[in-house]
Scaffold this motif. Structure first.
Motif, short mmCIF file in Angstrom:
data_model
loop_
_atom_site.label_atom_id
_atom_site.label_comp_id
_atom_site.label_asym_id
_atom_site.label_seq_id
_atom_site.Cartn_x
_atom_site.Cartn_y
_atom_site.Cartn_z
N GLN A 71 0.74 -1.05 -0.12
CA GLN A 71 0.09 0.15 0.00
C GLN A 71 0.85 1.16 -0.04
O GLN A 71 0.43 2.24 -0.55
CB GLN A 71 -1.10 0.00 1.23
CG GLN A 71 -2.18 -1.00 0.92
CD GLN A 71 -3.13 -1.02 2.06
OE1 GLN A 71 -3.69 -0.02 2.50
NE2 GLN A 71 -3.74 -2.29 2.64
N ASP B 11 1.96 1.57 -3.51
CA ASP B 11 0.96 2.15 -4.50
C ASP B 11 0.68 3.57 -3.96
O ASP B 11 0.49 4.23 -5.25
CB ASP B 11 -0.16 1.34 -4.24
CG ASP B 11 -0.16 -0.23 -4.64
OD1 ASP B 11 0.80 -0.30 -5.59
OD2 ASP B 11 -1.10 -1.02 -4.37
N TYR B 12 0.61 4.03 -2.83
CA TYR B 12 0.62 5.50 -2.41
C TYR B 12 1.54 6.37 -3.23
O TYR B 12 1.26 7.30 -3.81
CB TYR B 12 0.53 5.54 -1.17
CG TYR B 12 0.61 7.23 -0.65
CD1 TYR B 12 -0.50 7.86 -0.44
CD2 TYR B 12 1.74 7.64 -0.33
CE1 TYR B 12 -0.56 9.22 -0.15
CE2 TYR B 12 1.73 8.99 -0.02
CZ TYR B 12 0.50 9.89 -0.08
OH TYR B 12 0.75 11.07 0.49
N LEU C 57 -3.10 4.77 -4.91
CA LEU C 57 -3.80 4.61 -3.80
C LEU C 57 -3.98 5.83 -2.94
O LEU C 57 -3.09 6.78 -3.04
CB LEU C 57 -2.93 3.65 -2.99
CG LEU C 57 -3.86 3.28 -1.54
CD1 LEU C 57 -4.58 2.17 -1.43
CD2 LEU C 57 -2.40 3.04 -0.32
N LYS C 58 -5.32 6.17 -2.48
CA LYS C 58 -5.62 7.38 -1.90
C LYS C 58 -5.98 6.86 -0.39
O LYS C 58 -5.73 8.02 0.38
CB LYS C 58 -6.82 7.93 -2.76
CG LYS C 58 -6.43 8.56 -4.08
CD LYS C 58 -7.84 9.10 -4.69
CE LYS C 58 -7.33 9.78 -6.02
NZ LYS C 58 -8.42 10.42 -6.53
N ASP C 59 -6.59 5.97 -0.28
CA ASP C 59 -6.91 5.55 1.09
C ASP C 59 -6.10 4.22 1.55
O ASP C 59 -6.35 3.37 0.88
CB ASP C 59 -8.42 5.12 1.14
CG ASP C 59 -9.19 6.59 0.72
OD1 ASP C 59 -8.82 7.76 1.69
OD2 ASP C 59 -10.04 6.70 -0.01
N PHE C 60 -5.57 4.25 2.67
CA PHE C 60 -5.11 2.92 3.35
C PHE C 60 -5.98 2.27 4.11
O PHE C 60 -6.93 2.72 4.65
CB PHE C 60 -3.72 3.41 4.42
CG PHE C 60 -2.62 4.15 3.67
CD1 PHE C 60 -1.75 3.33 3.10
CD2 PHE C 60 -2.61 5.44 3.45
CE1 PHE C 60 -0.58 3.72 2.60
CE2 PHE C 60 -1.60 6.10 2.88
CZ PHE C 60 -0.51 5.06 2.35
N PHE D 128 -8.07 12.67 1.27
CA PHE D 128 -6.88 12.68 0.32
C PHE D 128 -7.01 13.93 -0.52
O PHE D 128 -8.00 14.25 -1.14
CB PHE D 128 -6.90 11.59 -0.60
CG PHE D 128 -5.87 11.42 -1.57
CD1 PHE D 128 -4.59 10.80 -1.03
CD2 PHE D 128 -5.95 12.00 -2.68
CE1 PHE D 128 -3.58 10.64 -2.14
CE2 PHE D 128 -4.71 12.00 -3.64
CZ PHE D 128 -3.55 11.15 -3.20
N GLU E 29 -0.26 14.51 -3.42
CA GLU E 29 -1.75 14.24 -3.11
C GLU E 29 -2.78 15.09 -4.00
O GLU E 29 -3.46 14.88 -4.86
CB GLU E 29 -2.23 14.33 -1.82
CG GLU E 29 -1.65 13.33 -1.10
CD GLU E 29 -2.02 13.09 0.51
OE1 GLU E 29 -3.08 14.00 0.75
OE2 GLU E 29 -1.80 12.21 1.29
N THR F 173 -1.88 13.99 -7.83
CA THR F 173 -2.60 12.78 -8.19
C THR F 173 -4.08 12.99 -8.06
O THR F 173 -4.74 12.17 -8.99
CB THR F 173 -2.25 11.61 -6.91
OG1 THR F 173 -0.86 11.60 -6.85
CG2 THR F 173 -2.77 10.37 -7.29
#
Length: 164
Positions: A55, A58-59, A64-67, A91, A155, A158
């Motif tokens: 994760q 991916d971030y 990825l925006k939310d863990f 995010f 962020e 993205t």
């Protein structure tokens, strides 16, 4: 991979902002810290930390925006309350310490909220970097203001890219 006295395993992950030290156990991830020194990335990743590594990768790769991790940060009840509120900041957005204090029900607790924010043990996953000054300025950040600015830019870029 290194075991600590409290049965936590520590691994190291290379990120665009430096080496991250990830600590955790079967109970969840207890700490993610960014280090100033370069440490070779861990080659052995225990099963219970594989999702954390994936994760985070991916971030940083903009996927990825939310863990969605099993976390186990250690702190006081008040710190836990602040960290939960931090986790609810979406995010690509920011809020001020004052807004966060009001959300928690006591705008006079701004210093205590800022202190709990600074003790956040889960770098990036609990997004303390999304908290800024009431005037929009970047304020203190345990990982350094250059990293806070990078994360906010990451962020923002993205979230803009994902709209198309």
């Amino acid at each position: 991979m290194k075991k600590t006295p409290n049965h936590q395993t520590q691994i190291f992950l290379k990120t665009p902002l430096g080496t991250a030290r990830i600590s955790g156990s079967e109970e969840g991830v207890s700490a993610i810290q960014i280090l100033d020194e370069e440490i070779p990335p861990s080659t052995e990743i225990p099963v219970f930390l594989k999702s954390t590594v994936q994760q985070l990768d991916d971030y940083f790769n903009g996927k990825l925006k939310d863990f969605h991790l099993k976390v186990n940060p250690q702190g006081t009840d008040f710190q836990q309350k602040v960290w939960k509120a931090l986790s609810e900041i979406p995010f690509g957005t920011t809020c001020s310490y004052l807004e966060l204090s009001k959300k928690l029900g006591d705008e006079k607790a701004i210093r205590a909220v800022a202190s709990a924010n600074g003790k956040n043990p889960l770098w990036v996953v609990i997004p303390c970097h999304r908290v800024i000054g009431s005037d929009g300025s970047l304020t203190g950040y345990a990982g350094g203001l250059h990293r806070k600015q990078w994360l906010l830019n990451h962020e923002n870029n993205t979230s803009q890219l994902s709209m198309f």
